[in-house]
Motif scaffolding. Structure first.
Motif, PDB file in Angstrom:
ATOM      1  N   VAL A  46     -13.434   6.359  -0.319  1.00 47.17           N
ATOM      2  CA  VAL A  46     -13.371   6.095   1.017  1.00 47.17           C
ATOM      3  C   VAL A  46     -14.219   7.135   1.438  1.00 47.17           C
ATOM      4  N   ILE A  92       0.835  -1.220  -0.177  1.00 41.42           N
ATOM      5  CA  ILE A  92      -0.099  -0.114  -0.047  1.00 41.42           C
ATOM      6  C   ILE A  92       1.105   1.059   0.225  1.00 41.42           C
ATOM      7  N   LEU A 141      -3.203   5.038  -1.795  1.00 40.54           N
ATOM      8  CA  LEU A 141      -4.189   5.892  -1.126  1.00 40.54           C
ATOM      9  C   LEU A 141      -4.040   7.359  -1.605  1.00 40.54           C
ATOM     10  N   LYS A 146      -7.040   2.064  -6.483  1.00 41.84           N
ATOM     11  CA  LYS A 146      -6.588   3.677  -5.828  1.00 41.84           C
ATOM     12  C   LYS A 146      -7.926   3.729  -4.831  1.00 41.84           C
ATOM     13  N   TYR A 147      -7.598   4.229  -3.511  1.00 43.03           N
ATOM     14  CA  TYR A 147      -8.495   4.623  -2.643  1.00 43.03           C
ATOM     15  C   TYR A 147      -8.564   6.112  -2.595  1.00 43.03           C
ATOM     16  N   HIS A 161     -12.491  -0.049   3.982  1.00 42.52           N
ATOM     17  CA  HIS A 161     -12.440  -1.320   2.919  1.00 42.52           C
ATOM     18  C   HIS A 161     -11.001  -1.967   3.702  1.00 42.52           C
ATOM     19  N   ALA A 174       0.908   5.559  -0.794  1.00 44.71           N
ATOM     20  CA  ALA A 174       0.056   6.793  -0.470  1.00 44.71           C
ATOM     21  C   ALA A 174       0.836   8.222  -1.247  1.00 44.71           C
ATOM     22  N   MET A 178      -6.460   7.518   6.387  1.00 39.48           N
ATOM     23  CA  MET A 178      -6.163   8.580   5.255  1.00 39.48           C
ATOM     24  C   MET A 178      -7.138   9.825   5.639  1.00 39.48           C
ATOM     25  N   CYS A 227      -5.002  11.145  -1.125  1.00 37.60           N
ATOM     26  CA  CYS A 227      -5.248  11.918  -0.058  1.00 37.60           C
ATOM     27  C   CYS A 227      -6.085  13.342  -0.708  1.00 37.60           C
ATOM     28  N   ILE A 255      -8.542   0.098   5.680  1.00 39.42           N
ATOM     29  CA  ILE A 255      -8.411   1.492   5.080  1.00 39.42           C
ATOM     30  C   ILE A 255      -9.630   2.165   5.502  1.00 39.42           C
ATOM     31  N   CYS A 256      -9.374   3.103   6.292  1.00 37.15           N
ATOM     32  CA  CYS A 256     -10.295   4.256   6.841  1.00 37.15           C
ATOM     33  C   CYS A 256      -9.888   5.695   6.527  1.00 37.15           C
ATOM     34  N   CYS A 271      -0.896   6.574   9.466  1.00 38.19           N
ATOM     35  CA  CYS A 271      -1.792   7.653   9.097  1.00 38.19           C
ATOM     36  C   CYS A 271      -1.178   8.621   8.011  1.00 38.19           C
TER      37      CYS A 271
END
Length: 235
Positions: free
Chosen positions: A108, A5, A52, A80-81, A113, A7, A168, A54, A120-121, A194
């Motif tokens: 998200v 993962i 992730l 991708k989140y 997830h 970011a 995130m 952001c 992932i939150c 985080c």
């Protein structure tokens, strides 16, 4: 091969012909940043990984204007989140955005997830008491709402099975010598990592990065990470 993962945040894309927002007005480091981002993303992220994102994906004002930027993101390797940033005015609602995104993009949005064995939150968050940009009259209501929305995301995370979890945010939940209530919330939920964005230029130098109360924090604004997704944990 292990899944990883990564970011990154604040891509500030403007792929539509109707969006005139050259980023190099903010400094030479932004010159040609879309091409540099794509090259470094492809060099770093494999198809089995996740990234992730952001917030502050696009300068577009409408979902139609954001379509080229969503297509650009979808074409890059990995799942991708995506969370909303303060400049994502095109983000007109989760249902419409989900219909407009490709198969590799997940929103998200007050939920959680699992990717591999990683939870992932997260939420956009908001300026909070203690931040220089916080104004009680203008921001108090949205700050309370941000905490409620994170609580929803953490409640959803608690219903899932995971070994480690990452939160995130767009706005930073922590500053040097100062913490928001969000920090205690994710700590209590068992989150260990985080990532956040929003900060640019001189603000990056004052970002808090490192461990605090058992959570590892990292600022991942694109110009803070040299336009390269950074590893967060293995999934």
């Amino acid at each position: 091969m292990a899944m990883r993962i990564y970011a990154i945040g604040d891509l500030h894309l403007s792929g539509s012909e109707d969006v005139d927002k050259p980023m190099d007005v903010f400094g030479e480091q932004w010159s040609g940043h879309r091409e540099r981002l794509e090259r470094r993303w492809r060099e770093t992220v494999d198809h089995q990984d996740a990234v992730l994102v952001c917030g502050d994906l696009s300068w577009a004002m409408t979902l139609e204007e954001a379509a080229p930027d969503l297509e650009f993101l979808d074409a890059l390797p990995g799942t991708k989140y995506l969370i909303r940033g303060n400049h994502d005015y095109w983000y007109s609602g989760p249902s419409k955005v989900r219909r407009a995104t490709g198969g590799s993009i997940r929103l998200v949005r007050f939920d959680a997830h699992v990717f591999g064995r990683a939870g992932i939150c997260g939420v956009r968050a908001w300026p909070w008491p203690g931040m220089e940009e916080y104004d009680e009259e203008d921001d108090a209501k949205n700050w309370r709402r941000a905490k409620m929305r994170l609580e929803m995301s953490l409640d959803a995370l608690a219903e899932l099975e995971w070994d480690e979890a990452v939160a995130m945010f767009h706005y930073p939940p922590i500053l040097p010598g100062q913490t928001s209530e969000l920090c205690g919330m994710i700590k209590e939920a068992g989150v260990t990592h985080c990532v956040y964005g929003h900060l640019h230029d001189e603000a990056i130098e004052n970002a808090f990065e490192g461990a605090h109360d058992g959570v590892e924090y990292r600022c991942v604004s694109a110009d803070a990470v040299d336009f390269t997704p950074i590893p967060v944990l293995e999934a």
